[in-house]
Design an enzyme around this catalytic site. Structure first.
Site, mmCIF file in Angstrom:
data_model
loop_
_atom_site.group_PDB
_atom_site.id
_atom_site.type_symbol
_atom_site.label_atom_id
_atom_site.label_comp_id
_atom_site.label_asym_id
_atom_site.label_seq_id
_atom_site.Cartn_x
_atom_site.Cartn_y
_atom_site.Cartn_z
ATOM 1 N N GLU A 95 36.253 25.908 28.200
ATOM 2 C CA GLU A 95 36.558 26.311 29.586
ATOM 3 C C GLU A 95 35.866 27.617 29.979
ATOM 4 O O GLU A 95 35.594 27.852 31.146
ATOM 5 C CB GLU A 95 38.075 26.420 29.793
ATOM 6 C CG GLU A 95 38.783 27.574 29.089
ATOM 7 C CD GLU A 95 39.247 27.248 27.671
ATOM 8 O OE1 GLU A 95 38.629 26.366 27.032
ATOM 9 O OE2 GLU A 95 40.214 27.883 27.197
ATOM 10 N N LYS A 104 41.173 49.652 65.263
ATOM 11 C CA LYS A 104 42.087 50.668 64.732
ATOM 12 C C LYS A 104 41.698 51.042 63.297
ATOM 13 O O LYS A 104 41.627 52.214 62.948
ATOM 14 C CB LYS A 104 43.495 50.079 64.730
ATOM 15 C CG LYS A 104 44.575 51.032 65.115
ATOM 16 C CD LYS A 104 45.820 50.209 65.382
ATOM 17 C CE LYS A 104 47.070 51.029 65.465
ATOM 18 N NZ LYS A 104 48.222 50.144 65.724
ATOM 19 N N GLN A 143 45.427 52.324 56.254
ATOM 20 C CA GLN A 143 45.063 53.697 56.644
ATOM 21 C C GLN A 143 45.454 54.676 55.541
ATOM 22 O O GLN A 143 44.708 55.581 55.200
ATOM 23 C CB GLN A 143 45.804 54.096 57.926
ATOM 24 C CG GLN A 143 45.396 53.333 59.169
ATOM 25 C CD GLN A 143 46.254 53.753 60.368
ATOM 26 O OE1 GLN A 143 46.631 54.922 60.488
ATOM 27 N NE2 GLN A 143 46.558 52.826 61.248
ATOM 28 N N HIS A 169 36.665 26.982 22.880
ATOM 29 C CA HIS A 169 37.204 27.102 24.242
ATOM 30 C C HIS A 169 36.095 26.819 25.258
ATOM 31 O O HIS A 169 35.513 27.751 25.816
ATOM 32 C CB HIS A 169 37.757 28.509 24.463
ATOM 33 C CG HIS A 169 39.075 28.742 23.805
ATOM 34 N ND1 HIS A 169 40.261 28.313 24.353
ATOM 35 C CD2 HIS A 169 39.393 29.332 22.644
ATOM 36 C CE1 HIS A 169 41.260 28.637 23.562
ATOM 37 N NE2 HIS A 169 40.772 29.260 22.510
ATOM 38 N N CYS A 183 41.283 23.874 21.183
ATOM 39 C CA CYS A 183 41.729 24.852 20.193
ATOM 40 C C CYS A 183 43.069 24.442 19.590
ATOM 41 O O CYS A 183 43.113 23.528 18.780
ATOM 42 C CB CYS A 183 41.760 26.248 20.811
ATOM 43 S SG CYS A 183 41.524 27.521 19.560
HETATM 44 N N1 GLN Z 1 46.964 29.553 17.237
HETATM 45 C C1 GLN Z 1 45.806 28.813 16.859
HETATM 46 C C2 GLN Z 1 44.918 29.623 15.927
HETATM 47 O O1 GLN Z 1 45.018 30.818 15.872
HETATM 48 C C3 GLN Z 1 45.019 28.363 18.079
HETATM 49 C C4 GLN Z 1 44.474 29.480 18.885
HETATM 50 C C5 GLN Z 1 44.000 29.044 20.249
HETATM 51 O O2 GLN Z 1 44.353 27.977 20.716
HETATM 52 N N2 GLN Z 1 43.234 29.882 20.912
HETATM 53 O O3 GLN Z 1 44.107 29.061 15.243
#
Ligand code: GLN
Length: 534
Positions: free
Chosen positions: A509, A223, A192, A507, A381
């Site tokens: 992911e 309410k 509220q 990356h 990475c």
């Molecule tokens: N530190 C590493 C670099 O700069 C890997 C970076 C990371 O894993 N994103 O190359």
């Protein structure tokens, strides 16, 4: 003509506003609408790229190289649509832009003020997404109503409601309705007050989405409806989910949220098409088998630091109808206790990205154990860089091999800065950011997993595998299975003869989605399942 939905948060942070916004995005797409999503962050940092993972969690990278808020990851995973730099705007960027214009004399000597100059800049960022074919722009406002730095953002979205007409703007308020255990009661007062704070600014929410631990009883909804001035049918419950955050679009759909939105905007659309999503959720909630994946990272305690990574692992499981138990292992524990005690328990190993010295030797040790014991391994990475260091040291006899990020004078700098980067002094300037193409070697595991010879993945790193060591690494048995198309940068390595050993400089992911699990994660989970005999 585009319409606008604004999502604000009340009472406390960490309610899952990003997941809720992304879920609404999914619902709108399931009704055949064209949408765009935007995250407005009221903090003063220009972007989260330089913020500590303890403060901010993961930095999500877009194709165009934006270092953005992790909520954009939810947007992409739920909607299947790529985001861009335009999908995230911080107060830091807004002020920066306004002050630059002032310095360039673009305001013709006028006094620069929060209203209209800052608010105009914010409205500009919102309207920039309202391209001709877009039906709805979904805007999430970070932070909690009542925060001082959020005020200009709330003012800006209030003005849009005025300018576009209330029929073309909708305000959703995500609030927290606590259950007080000692009293055995649900409490509506904080909500509220949060709504009262919104109304003070001139925003009257059209719907409340109530985060609760327990079912919201009818009297509590009545309410909330009465005191918050929201129709009873627009008081929705978003209860903690039992299994998966991917259940949330279905939960909101069952309470009619997509219909509520269409009615508000006077839009007619065919019924929601959510069968594929439902089937995916069914797989997540009722997996046929289970595997355990060890993630050896620097921040084993931080759920948010590896958000997309953990999601991508779950997606890898979805591809096989399997549930994945993620075992978070602190790299420093491996340094103390050795790899065996942590890794004997898991069916696969993942070493994620990272920066800096902490835990690096633990990661190298974990990879060594995986290589020598046939444990399926995926390196990402920094994970690739550690795999190269490990292989150089223990399989190629290059004692003291290291990355110059940590050991400037390493006798064997197998990972280093490229020459052209050495000259750049501004740290931000040396980062390889965003999508880059990669060519995969014929007959490699990488090419088999991707089902393609040319791929694109997102990057965020400074260091690269040192080309001077490529021959020696390959002579030792490491296969360089992916490079930049011109062959100058090592992008992927793998180990022929090992059940599953692959690492990428990118990356992956960031591009995995529950409806489209990423091939590398699918591969890792597949190999882990094979190891369990499943
Ligand atoms: N530190 C590493 C670099 O700069 C890997 C970076 C990371 O894993 N994103 O190359």
């Amino acid at each position: 003509m585009s319409r606008f939905i604004f999502i604000t948060g009340g009472v406390v942070s960490s309610l899952g506003k990003g997941v809720t916004a992304a879920s609404i995005g999914r619902l709108l797409i399931s009704r055949g609408l064209q949408i765009r999503m935007l995250k407005l962050d009221p903090y003063l940092n220009v972007d989260p790229g330089t913020m500590s993972p303890f403060q901010h969690g993961e930095v999500f990278v877009t194709d165009d190289g934006g270092e953005t808020d992790l909520d954009l990851g939810h947007y992409e995973r739920y909607t299947g649509m790529p985001t861009s730099k335009k999908s995230n705007r911080t107060a830091g960027q807004v002020y920066w832009e306004v002050l630059s214009k002032e310095r360039r004399g673009e305001y013709l000597g006028r006094t620069i003020q929060m209203i209209p100059h800052i608010t105009d800049e914010i409205k500009g960022a919102i309207r920039a997404l309202a391209e001709p074919k877009v039906d709805i722009v979904l805007v999430e406002i970070g932070g909690t109503v009542g925060d001082i730095e959020g005020l200009t953002f709330l003012e800006a979205i209030r003005q849009i409601g005025l300018e576009e007409g209330r029929d073309n703007a909708m305000y959703l308020h995500l609030t927290y309705v606590p259950f007080i255990r000692a009293a055995g009661e649900i409490k509506t007062k904080p909500s509220q007050q949060s709504v009262a704070k919104l109304r003070e600014i001139g925003i009257v929410p059209d719907a409340l989405i109530c985060r609760t631990e327990v079912a919201l009883p009818e009297d509590a909804r009545r309410k909330l409806s009465l005191f918050c001035n929201v129709p009873f049918s627009a008081v929705l419950e978003e209860r903690d989910v039992a299994h998966s955050i991917y259940e949330i679009p279905l939960m909101l759909h069952e309470q009619g949220l997509d219909e509520l939105i269409l009615v508000h905007f006077r839009l007619a659309r065919p019924p929601a098409r959510l069968n594929d999503w439902r089937a995916m959720v069914e797989t997540v909630t009722h997996p046929q088998r289970r595997v355990r994946i060890g993630v050896v990272g620097k921040y084993s305690e931080l759920q948010d630091a590896y958000k997309s990574l953990y999601e991508a692992i779950i997606h890898g499981g979805i591809a096989h109808g399997a549930g994945v138990d993620i075992v978070r292992i602190a790299a420093e524990d491996i340094e103390k206790n050795g790899a065996e005690s942590s890794l004997a328990e898991v069916d696969g190993l993942l070493v994620p990205g990272g920066f800096g010295q902490r835990g690096i030797e633990g990661k190298v040790e974990a990879i060594r154990w995986a290589r020598e014991h046939g444990l399926p391994f995926l390196g990402i990475c920094l994970g690739l860089q550690c795999a190269v260091i490990e292989f150089a040291r223990h399989a190629c006899g290059l004692e003291g091999a290291h990355t110059t990020e940590i050991e400037k004078a390493a006798p064997h700098p197998v990972v280093c800065l490229m020459e052209e980067q050495e000259k750049v002094t501004d740290l931000g300037g040396t980062m390889r950011l965003g999508a880059f193409p990669c060519a995969l070697a014929e007959g490699s595991l990488a090419a088999r997993l991707y089902g393609a010879r040319r791929i694109s993945e997102r990057h965020r790193h400074r260091y690269e595998v040192n080309n001077r060591y490529r021959e020696r690494l390959e002579a030792g048995g490491l296969r360089i299975s992916g490079t930049s198309p011109d062959g100058r940068l090592v992008e992927m390595v793998e180990l022929p003869g090992h059940p599953f050993f692959i690492a990428t400089q990118a990356h992956p992911e960031f591009k995995s989605q529950p409806m489209a699990p990423h091939p590398l994660f699918r591969g890792l989970i597949g190999a882990a399942l094979a190891r369990t005999g499943g």
